[in-house]
Design a protein around this motif. Structure first.
Motif, PDB file in Angstrom:
ATOM      1  N   ARG A 134      11.607  26.419  10.049  1.00  0.00           N
ATOM      2  CA  ARG A 134      12.374  26.213  11.450  1.00  0.00           C
ATOM      3  C   ARG A 134      13.182  27.630  11.458  1.00  0.00           C
ATOM      4  N   TYR A 135      12.881  28.196  12.707  1.00  0.00           N
ATOM      5  CA  TYR A 135      13.391  29.644  13.230  1.00  0.00           C
ATOM      6  C   TYR A 135      13.754  29.449  14.593  1.00  0.00           C
ATOM      7  N   SER A 136      14.505  30.360  15.017  1.00  0.00           N
ATOM      8  CA  SER A 136      14.874  30.685  16.504  1.00  0.00           C
ATOM      9  C   SER A 136      15.441  31.971  16.616  1.00  0.00           C
ATOM     10  N   ARG A 186      15.492  32.288  24.597  1.00  0.00           N
ATOM     11  CA  ARG A 186      15.336  31.860  23.155  1.00  0.00           C
ATOM     12  C   ARG A 186      13.906  31.416  22.646  1.00  0.00           C
ATOM     13  N   ASN A 232      11.949  29.549  19.742  1.00  0.00           N
ATOM     14  CA  ASN A 232      12.045  28.550  18.522  1.00  0.00           C
ATOM     15  C   ASN A 232      10.891  27.558  18.397  1.00  0.00           C
TER      16      ASN A 232
END
Length: 113
Positions: free
Chosen positions: A50-52, A63, A65
């Motif tokens: 997971r990333y953002s 943003r 993600n």
């Protein structure tokens, strides 16, 4: 890439854009990049998958993600929010290529203002 590596890459490759990089919350995997125009970019690495990237501008949030929603987008789970609009995103995580893509996008937006 680790968040520390992201900070070093940004400072080395985008000195006209990135003023400073520091860990805001190492426990939650969040680094902040102060940008030359007075805005900031938060990079989150949430576990292995997971990333953002959260770029805060006056009156606007941008943003990228891979939160598990917006499955109808061609690049699902990867997507880009610009204000209330949601678009497909070529960014897939926190690789060097992904970080460079995010920085190029921000630079182009700043130069277009």
């Amino acid at each position: 890439m680790t968040l520390e590596e992201i900070g070093r890459l940004c400072a080395a490759e985008s000195p006209r854009l990135v003023v400073r990089a520091w860990m805001v919350d190492p426990r939650r995997g969040r680094m902040r990049l102060a940008l030359r125009d007075g805005t900031y970019l938060d990079a989150h690495q949430l576990g292995a998958d997971r990333y953002s990237y959260h770029w805060q501008r006056p009156g606007e949030t941008v943003r990228r993600n891979n939160a598990p929603h917006f499955n109808h987008i061609d690049t699902a789970l990867h997507h880009l929010h610009i204000g209330q609009e949601v678009r497909a995103s070529p960014v897939r995580g926190v690789s060097e290529q992904d970080v460079r893509q995010v920085l190029r996008f921000i630079q182009s937006q700043i130069e277009g203002d």
